[in-house]
Design a protein around this motif. Structure first.
Motif, PDB file in Angstrom:
ATOM      1  N   ILE A   1       0.843  -1.203   0.000  1.00  0.00           N
ATOM      2  CA  ILE A   1       0.000   0.000   0.000  1.00  0.00           C
ATOM      3  C   ILE A   1       0.877   1.252   0.000  1.00  0.00           C
ATOM      4  N   LEU A   2       1.922   1.232   0.810  1.00  0.00           N
ATOM      5  CA  LEU A   2       2.805   2.398   0.901  1.00  0.00           C
ATOM      6  C   LEU A   2       3.550   2.621  -0.416  1.00  0.00           C
ATOM      7  N   ARG A   3       3.896   1.524  -1.071  1.00  0.00           N
ATOM      8  CA  ARG A   3       4.586   1.660  -2.358  1.00  0.00           C
ATOM      9  C   ARG A   3       3.713   2.429  -3.344  1.00  0.00           C
ATOM     10  N   ASN A   4       2.424   2.189  -3.255  1.00  0.00           N
ATOM     11  CA  ASN A   4       1.462   2.888  -4.094  1.00  0.00           C
ATOM     12  C   ASN A   4       1.515   4.409  -3.900  1.00  0.00           C
ATOM     13  N   HIS A   5       1.870   4.827  -2.689  1.00  0.00           N
ATOM     14  CA  HIS A   5       1.993   6.265  -2.413  1.00  0.00           C
ATOM     15  C   HIS A   5       3.376   6.793  -2.799  1.00  0.00           C
ATOM     16  N   GLY A   6       4.298   5.886  -3.129  1.00  0.00           N
ATOM     17  CA  GLY A   6       5.643   6.314  -3.525  1.00  0.00           C
ATOM     18  C   GLY A   6       6.721   5.965  -2.518  1.00  0.00           C
ATOM     19  N   VAL A   7       6.387   5.089  -1.556  1.00  0.00           N
ATOM     20  CA  VAL A   7       7.385   4.719  -0.543  1.00  0.00           C
ATOM     21  C   VAL A   7       8.182   3.503  -1.034  1.00  0.00           C
ATOM     22  N   ASP A   8       9.490   3.705  -1.218  1.00  0.00           N
ATOM     23  CA  ASP A   8      10.361   2.570  -1.575  1.00  0.00           C
ATOM     24  C   ASP A   8      10.700   1.813  -0.320  1.00  0.00           C
ATOM     25  N   HIS A   9      10.782   0.489  -0.420  1.00  0.00           N
ATOM     26  CA  HIS A   9      11.279  -0.205   0.754  1.00  0.00           C
ATOM     27  C   HIS A   9      12.271  -1.290   0.382  1.00  0.00           C
ATOM     28  N   MET A  10      13.206  -1.488   1.280  1.00  0.00           N
ATOM     29  CA  MET A  10      14.252  -2.482   1.091  1.00  0.00           C
ATOM     30  C   MET A  10      14.346  -3.301   2.365  1.00  0.00           C
ATOM     31  N   VAL A  11      14.584  -4.590   2.204  1.00  0.00           N
ATOM     32  CA  VAL A  11      14.724  -5.447   3.383  1.00  0.00           C
ATOM     33  C   VAL A  11      16.167  -5.941   3.430  1.00  0.00           C
ATOM     34  N   ASP A  12      16.779  -5.883   4.609  1.00  0.00           N
ATOM     35  CA  ASP A  12      18.160  -6.369   4.756  1.00  0.00           C
ATOM     36  C   ASP A  12      18.208  -7.885   4.765  1.00  0.00           C
ATOM     37  N   GLY A  13      19.224  -8.431   4.154  1.00  0.00           N
ATOM     38  CA  GLY A  13      19.542  -9.855   4.302  1.00  0.00           C
ATOM     39  C   GLY A  13      18.436 -10.769   3.830  1.00  0.00           C
ATOM     40  N   LYS A  14      18.543 -12.009   4.267  1.00  0.00           N
ATOM     41  CA  LYS A  14      17.568 -13.013   3.838  1.00  0.00           C
ATOM     42  C   LYS A  14      16.612 -13.309   4.968  1.00  0.00           C
ATOM     43  N   ARG A  15      15.367 -13.538   4.626  1.00  0.00           N
ATOM     44  CA  ARG A  15      14.394 -13.941   5.627  1.00  0.00           C
ATOM     45  C   ARG A  15      14.652 -15.396   6.032  1.00  0.00           C
ATOM     46  N   GLY A  16      14.123 -15.777   7.161  1.00  0.00           N
ATOM     47  CA  GLY A  16      14.083 -17.199   7.474  1.00  0.00           C
ATOM     48  C   GLY A  16      15.238 -17.703   8.311  1.00  0.00           C
ATOM     49  N   GLY A  17      16.082 -16.806   8.848  1.00  0.00           N
ATOM     50  CA  GLY A  17      17.163 -17.250   9.719  1.00  0.00           C
ATOM     51  C   GLY A  17      16.590 -17.856  10.990  1.00  0.00           C
ATOM     52  N   PRO A  18      17.411 -18.548  11.757  1.00  0.00           N
ATOM     53  CA  PRO A  18      16.904 -19.258  12.921  1.00  0.00           C
ATOM     54  C   PRO A  18      16.586 -18.352  14.109  1.00  0.00           C
ATOM     55  N   SER A  19      17.047 -17.102  14.077  1.00  0.00           N
ATOM     56  CA  SER A  19      16.980 -16.295  15.290  1.00  0.00           C
ATOM     57  C   SER A  19      15.588 -15.727  15.569  1.00  0.00           C
ATOM     58  N   HIS A  20      14.724 -15.688  14.591  1.00  0.00           N
ATOM     59  CA  HIS A  20      13.400 -15.072  14.752  1.00  0.00           C
ATOM     60  C   HIS A  20      13.543 -13.618  15.161  1.00  0.00           C
ATOM     61  N   GLN A  21      14.643 -13.004  14.803  1.00  0.00           N
ATOM     62  CA  GLN A  21      14.865 -11.649  15.277  1.00  0.00           C
ATOM     63  C   GLN A  21      14.156 -10.581  14.457  1.00  0.00           C
ATOM     64  N   GLY A  22      13.389 -10.987  13.496  1.00  0.00           N
ATOM     65  CA  GLY A  22      12.691  -9.991  12.693  1.00  0.00           C
ATOM     66  C   GLY A  22      13.634  -9.399  11.665  1.00  0.00           C
ATOM     67  N   GLU A  23      13.072  -8.620  10.783  1.00  0.00           N
ATOM     68  CA  GLU A  23      13.852  -8.089   9.672  1.00  0.00           C
ATOM     69  C   GLU A  23      14.086  -6.605   9.862  1.00  0.00           C
ATOM     70  N   THR A  24      15.099  -6.122   9.147  1.00  0.00           N
ATOM     71  CA  THR A  24      15.331  -4.679   9.115  1.00  0.00           C
ATOM     72  C   THR A  24      14.834  -4.151   7.776  1.00  0.00           C
ATOM     73  N   TYR A  25      13.925  -3.209   7.850  1.00  0.00           N
ATOM     74  CA  TYR A  25      13.345  -2.607   6.661  1.00  0.00           C
ATOM     75  C   TYR A  25      13.811  -1.151   6.564  1.00  0.00           C
ATOM     76  N   HIS A  26      14.012  -0.707   5.338  1.00  0.00           N
ATOM     77  CA  HIS A  26      14.305   0.713   5.118  1.00  0.00           C
ATOM     78  C   HIS A  26      13.162   1.269   4.263  1.00  0.00           C
TER      79      HIS A  26
END
Ligand code: UD1
Length: 430
Positions: free
Chosen positions: A56-81
């Motif tokens: 939805i945000l992309r539709n307004h013009g918000v770019d987003h990038m996610v760090d690294g690969k999803r699915g690691g064992p730590s369940h630490q969540g992702e970093t989004y920009h």
């Protein structure tokens, strides 16, 4: 459609990592609309609602990038920009907003930054009428001109932008507080929000806005004092732990018996619910790395609770509490005061053998000695997880249908539970 299959009767033992809060991640993502710079969010849970809002945000013009690969064992969540350098569209269409109520909250930031916004009236979980009058009241107080046209809220700011003012909510609303708080951060002068929601997720958004350059006093209280700025900057913020996920797993352990550490959980975010569990006879240990929940074989004491805005017992844990009380040693009473239609799980719980009488906003749950597995249907996000809890304590097999409701708000639920000894698996649709 995927289903979840559970064979009940296993005690839970081990460690469950707690994810970042969905209800904080969503408004934090929306806050990225307030600045041209990059807002970096850490510990973002991998949920269907997060992915939908990113679209939805992309539709307004918000770019987003996610760090690294999803699915690691730590369940630490992702970093989004998230970067909203240029807002390319100030309209949020029905097809998107109708799928997630929280996306309505883009209206405040869009209006504050662009001077206009056209946002569809929302949808979301079918747990009551859930109007948006308080949101509109708040934005009007900041000078917005608002009309409803063909299912859309069309809002315009005065020529020079929104103007700070006093906003006194007649009722506590999490969403309206987020909306007005974000708009006020870019309004001219001071805004005072009275009877603001005190939910920790509101505090988390306010903390992030401060990092972005906003001046906010009273964070965590029901009066927020915001000095608006002409522009906000980028920031790096870590999403607060999910207190509803924490409470849900705590109740699952309480229901099955066992010994689990909820790693990364913050007891101060759900003291009320933890104290209710203690009254039921559950041992709760507030530790440095989280919360330890223990219950031996002894039966659960029945309790009476009433849902309330924070710091009261959260409505988002009401259904789970009901599942927990299903096998208590007597009759429990649960009164729902926030949403008028939030008992849809009752008839599904009854399919497993729960004995629940409904009378208006009050449910009486008579504890039974045994639940028996059955096919059940998820009706909304928190209701579906109450069926999982009941299934974990029922004899035999339970299948929960329509689990897309669960995927909206619980990250790797079946994986987290099965690692602690639950017999639970996802059956992918053919
Ligand atoms: C948020 C949470 C939701 C939680 C709820 C209450 C998110 C994404 N969702 O929802 O999980 O159950 O808070 O803690 O954070 N109301 C009005 N007019 C309005 C707005 C709300 O009458 O303009 C009413 C609602 O119908 C409801 C009550 O106020 O009866 C509380 O709603 P609100 O706090 O706004 O809930 P949400 O922000 O939608």
């Amino acid at each position: 459609m995927d289903r979840i299959r559970i064979v009940g009767g296993h005690k839970l033992k081990g460690t469950i990592p707690i994810s970042g809060a969905k209800n904080a991640a969503l408004p934090l993502m929306i806050a990225s609309l307030l600045t041209r710079d990059t807002l970096t969010l850490k510990n973002v849970p991998n949920l269907a609602d997060v992915n939908l809002l990113a679209r939805i945000l992309r539709n307004h013009g918000v770019d987003h990038m996610v760090d690294g690969k999803r699915g690691g064992p730590s369940h630490q969540g992702e970093t989004y920009h998230f970067t909203a350098r240029d807002i390319v569209d100030t309209t949020a269409p029905y097809e998107m907003v109708s799928r997630m109520r929280a996306s309505f909250w883009v209206i405040g930031p869009l209006l504050a930054r662009m001077g206009q916004a056209k946002v569809s009236l929302p949808g979301g979980c079918a747990i009551g009428t859930r109007p948006v009058d308080l949101h509109l009241q708040g934005l009007k107080a900041l000078g917005a001109d608002i009309v409803i046209d063909a299912g859309y809220v069309v809002a315009k700011a005065p020529k020079g932008g929104l103007i700070g003012n006093r906003v006194t909510f007649p009722k506590v609303s999490v969403g309206a507080t987020h909306n007005v708080l974000m708009a006020a951060a870019l309004a001219k002068g001071e805004t005072v929000i009275e009877n603001a929601a005190r939910e920790p997720e509101v505090g988390d958004v306010a903390d992030c806005l401060v990092k972005m350059g906003a001046k906010i006093e009273g964070i965590g209280s029901s009066t927020l004092r915001v000095q608006g700025r002409t522009q906000l900057e980028g920031a790096v913020h870590t999403v607060v732990a999910d207190r509803i996920e924490t409470g849900t797993f705590a109740m699952a352990v309480a229901a099955t018996g066992g010994d689990v550490v909820l790693e990364g959980a913050r007891a101060d975010l759900l003291e009320n619910a933890l104290q209710v569990l203690e009254k039921c006879g559950v041992t709760v240990t507030r530790q440095e790395n989280g919360i330890r929940i223990q219950r031996n074989g002894a039966g659960l004491e029945p309790v009476s609770i009433e849902t309330q805005p924070f710091p009261g017992f959260p409505t988002d844990l009401q259904a789970q509490m009901m599942a927990l009380m299903a096998k208590a040693k007597g009759t429990s009473v649960i009164r729902e005061t926030i949403f008028e239609n939030r008992f849809m799980h009752v008839q599904e719980l009854a399919r497993l053998g729960c004995d629940i009488q409904l009378n208006g906003d009050t449910a009486s749950i008579r504890g039974v000695t045994m639940l028996k597995g059955a096919p059940v249907m998820a009706t909304d996000l928190r209701a579906s997880v109450s069926l999982v809890i009941a299934g974990l304590t029922a004899e035999g097999e339970t299948t929960v249908n329509r689990v897309y409701h669960l995927d909206r708000g619980f990250e790797r639920l079946e994986e987290k539970l099965s690692r602690c000894g639950a017999e639970i698996e996802r059956l992918a649709s053919g």
